[in-house]
Write a protein that holds these residues in place. Structure first.
Motif, mmCIF file in Angstrom:
data_model
loop_
_atom_site.group_PDB
_atom_site.id
_atom_site.type_symbol
_atom_site.label_atom_id
_atom_site.label_comp_id
_atom_site.label_asym_id
_atom_site.label_seq_id
_atom_site.Cartn_x
_atom_site.Cartn_y
_atom_site.Cartn_z
ATOM 1 N N ILE A 163 -18.667 -19.569 4.053
ATOM 2 C CA ILE A 163 -19.349 -20.918 3.587
ATOM 3 C C ILE A 163 -20.215 -21.001 2.506
ATOM 4 C CG2 ILE A 163 -20.701 -22.717 4.738
ATOM 5 C CD1 ILE A 163 -19.582 -21.963 7.409
ATOM 6 N N ILE A 164 -20.841 -19.813 2.411
ATOM 7 C CA ILE A 164 -22.218 -19.794 1.322
ATOM 8 C C ILE A 164 -21.355 -19.349 0.136
ATOM 9 C CG2 ILE A 164 -23.806 -18.277 0.399
ATOM 10 C CD1 ILE A 164 -24.576 -17.614 3.276
ATOM 11 N N LEU A 165 -20.261 -18.754 -0.214
ATOM 12 C CA LEU A 165 -19.608 -18.730 -1.380
ATOM 13 C C LEU A 165 -18.828 -19.977 -1.804
ATOM 14 C CD1 LEU A 165 -18.231 -15.150 -0.940
ATOM 15 C CD2 LEU A 165 -20.048 -15.916 -2.266
ATOM 16 N N ILE A 166 -18.299 -20.798 -0.934
ATOM 17 C CA ILE A 166 -17.774 -21.916 -1.420
ATOM 18 C C ILE A 166 -18.745 -22.897 -1.749
ATOM 19 C CG2 ILE A 166 -16.352 -23.875 -0.390
ATOM 20 C CD1 ILE A 166 -14.726 -21.664 1.107
ATOM 21 N N ALA A 167 -19.919 -22.918 -1.002
ATOM 22 C CA ALA A 167 -21.049 -23.895 -1.446
ATOM 23 C C ALA A 167 -21.491 -23.521 -2.659
ATOM 24 C CB ALA A 167 -22.151 -23.892 -0.315
ATOM 25 N N LEU A 168 -21.652 -22.013 -3.052
ATOM 26 C CA LEU A 168 -22.143 -21.963 -4.449
ATOM 27 C C LEU A 168 -21.027 -22.307 -5.502
ATOM 28 C CD1 LEU A 168 -23.628 -18.232 -4.114
ATOM 29 C CD2 LEU A 168 -24.776 -20.204 -4.886
ATOM 30 N N LEU A 169 -19.845 -22.064 -5.126
ATOM 31 C CA LEU A 169 -18.758 -22.358 -6.224
ATOM 32 C C LEU A 169 -18.823 -24.012 -6.574
ATOM 33 C CD1 LEU A 169 -16.483 -20.899 -7.804
ATOM 34 C CD2 LEU A 169 -15.020 -21.635 -5.524
ATOM 35 N N VAL A 170 -18.997 -24.694 -5.328
ATOM 36 C CA VAL A 170 -18.584 -26.210 -5.530
ATOM 37 C C VAL A 170 -19.995 -26.591 -6.210
ATOM 38 C CG1 VAL A 170 -18.663 -28.218 -4.235
ATOM 39 C CG2 VAL A 170 -17.434 -26.437 -3.593
ATOM 40 N N ILE A 171 -21.234 -25.993 -6.011
ATOM 41 C CA ILE A 171 -22.214 -26.890 -6.669
ATOM 42 C C ILE A 171 -22.362 -26.229 -7.998
ATOM 43 C CG2 ILE A 171 -24.991 -26.392 -6.453
ATOM 44 C CD1 ILE A 171 -24.612 -26.307 -3.472
ATOM 45 N N SER A 172 -22.035 -25.137 -8.285
ATOM 46 C CA SER A 172 -22.120 -24.585 -9.599
ATOM 47 C C SER A 172 -20.946 -25.176 -10.405
ATOM 48 C CB SER A 172 -22.108 -23.203 -9.884
ATOM 49 O OG SER A 172 -20.816 -22.731 -9.261
ATOM 50 N N GLY A 173 -19.880 -25.739 -9.820
ATOM 51 C CA GLY A 173 -18.898 -26.372 -10.598
ATOM 52 C C GLY A 173 -19.343 -27.577 -10.942
ATOM 53 N N LEU A 174 -19.914 -28.453 -10.179
ATOM 54 C CA LEU A 174 -20.287 -29.806 -10.400
ATOM 55 C C LEU A 174 -21.671 -29.645 -11.291
ATOM 56 C CD1 LEU A 174 -20.509 -31.365 -6.696
ATOM 57 C CD2 LEU A 174 -18.751 -31.681 -8.610
ATOM 58 N N GLY A 175 -22.369 -28.751 -11.329
ATOM 59 C CA GLY A 175 -23.612 -28.415 -12.180
ATOM 60 C C GLY A 175 -22.925 -28.402 -13.701
ATOM 61 N N LEU A 176 -21.681 -27.518 -13.816
ATOM 62 C CA LEU A 176 -21.286 -27.295 -15.110
ATOM 63 C C LEU A 176 -20.511 -28.589 -15.454
ATOM 64 C CD1 LEU A 176 -19.369 -23.953 -15.018
ATOM 65 C CD2 LEU A 176 -20.935 -24.381 -16.512
ATOM 66 N N ILE A 177 -19.874 -29.416 -14.767
ATOM 67 C CA ILE A 177 -19.328 -30.543 -15.293
ATOM 68 C C ILE A 177 -20.585 -31.445 -15.658
ATOM 69 C CG2 ILE A 177 -18.105 -32.665 -14.534
ATOM 70 C CD1 ILE A 177 -16.365 -30.895 -12.750
ATOM 71 N N ILE A 178 -21.544 -31.562 -15.014
ATOM 72 C CA ILE A 178 -22.630 -32.621 -15.347
ATOM 73 C C ILE A 178 -23.423 -32.051 -16.675
ATOM 74 C CG2 ILE A 178 -24.927 -33.330 -14.930
ATOM 75 C CD1 ILE A 178 -23.759 -33.332 -11.693
ATOM 76 N N PHE A 179 -23.718 -30.703 -16.939
ATOM 77 C CA PHE A 179 -24.482 -30.441 -18.103
ATOM 78 C C PHE A 179 -23.588 -30.212 -19.230
ATOM 79 C CE2 PHE A 179 -27.512 -29.539 -14.778
ATOM 80 C CZ PHE A 179 -28.899 -29.764 -15.362
ATOM 81 N N ILE A 180 -22.251 -29.908 -19.106
ATOM 82 C CA ILE A 180 -21.161 -29.879 -20.114
ATOM 83 C C ILE A 180 -21.215 -31.318 -20.682
ATOM 84 C CG2 ILE A 180 -19.010 -29.591 -20.739
ATOM 85 C CD1 ILE A 180 -18.735 -27.112 -19.100
ATOM 86 N N LEU A 181 -21.066 -32.200 -19.947
ATOM 87 C CA LEU A 181 -21.118 -33.745 -20.289
ATOM 88 C C LEU A 181 -22.439 -34.359 -21.044
ATOM 89 C CD1 LEU A 181 -19.036 -35.529 -17.199
ATOM 90 C CD2 LEU A 181 -18.457 -34.910 -19.799
ATOM 91 N N LEU A 182 -23.495 -33.444 -20.526
ATOM 92 C CA LEU A 182 -24.646 -34.057 -21.019
ATOM 93 C C LEU A 182 -24.844 -33.340 -22.610
ATOM 94 C CD1 LEU A 182 -27.274 -33.541 -18.245
ATOM 95 C CD2 LEU A 182 -26.710 -35.611 -19.478
ATOM 96 N N HIS A 183 -24.217 -32.336 -22.934
ATOM 97 C CA HIS A 183 -24.198 -31.966 -24.361
ATOM 98 C C HIS A 183 -23.673 -32.806 -25.209
ATOM 99 C CE1 HIS A 183 -25.442 -27.556 -23.969
ATOM 100 N NE2 HIS A 183 -24.692 -27.678 -22.903
ATOM 101 N N SER A 184 -24.503 -32.742 -26.591
ATOM 102 C CA SER A 184 -24.174 -33.752 -27.505
ATOM 103 C C SER A 184 -22.720 -33.161 -28.404
ATOM 104 C CB SER A 184 -25.198 -34.229 -28.256
ATOM 105 O OG SER A 184 -25.661 -32.900 -29.039
ATOM 106 N N GLY A 185 -22.078 -34.067 -28.834
ATOM 107 C CA GLY A 185 -21.013 -33.643 -29.871
ATOM 108 C C GLY A 185 -21.152 -34.596 -30.894
#
Length: 85
Positions: free
Chosen positions: A6-28
């Protein structure tokens, strides 16, 4: 379910969502969300570079957490060993 799973899957999901959000925040090419935020908060060009550096650091942290949790899941639970009852 195992608490470790449960802990590993929660870390995977939270970090995956964080990656999506912060990659979209980067400017192009200066038209991203981070440039709009930086231009409203900071009026100088140095403020934009600080915001971009912080976005880079946070994105790298999320990427490292994502990769480490994925590798830990692969090692602890090889393919086919998670039993659902």
């Amino acid at each position: 379910m195992n608490p470790l799973l449960i802990i590993l899957i929660a870390l995977l999901v939270i970090s995956g969502l964080g990656l999506i959000i912060f990659i979209l925040l980067h400017s192009g090419k200066g038209t991203g969300i981070s440039d709009m935020i930086a231009s409203s908060v900071y009026s100088s060009q140095t403020g934009t570079s600080i915001v971009e550096k912080n976005l880079d650091r946070i994105t790298i942290i999320f990427a490292v957490v994502f990769l480490l949790s994925l590798i830990a899941l692969m090692i602890v639970y090889p393919s086919g060993t998670i039993a659902t009852r």
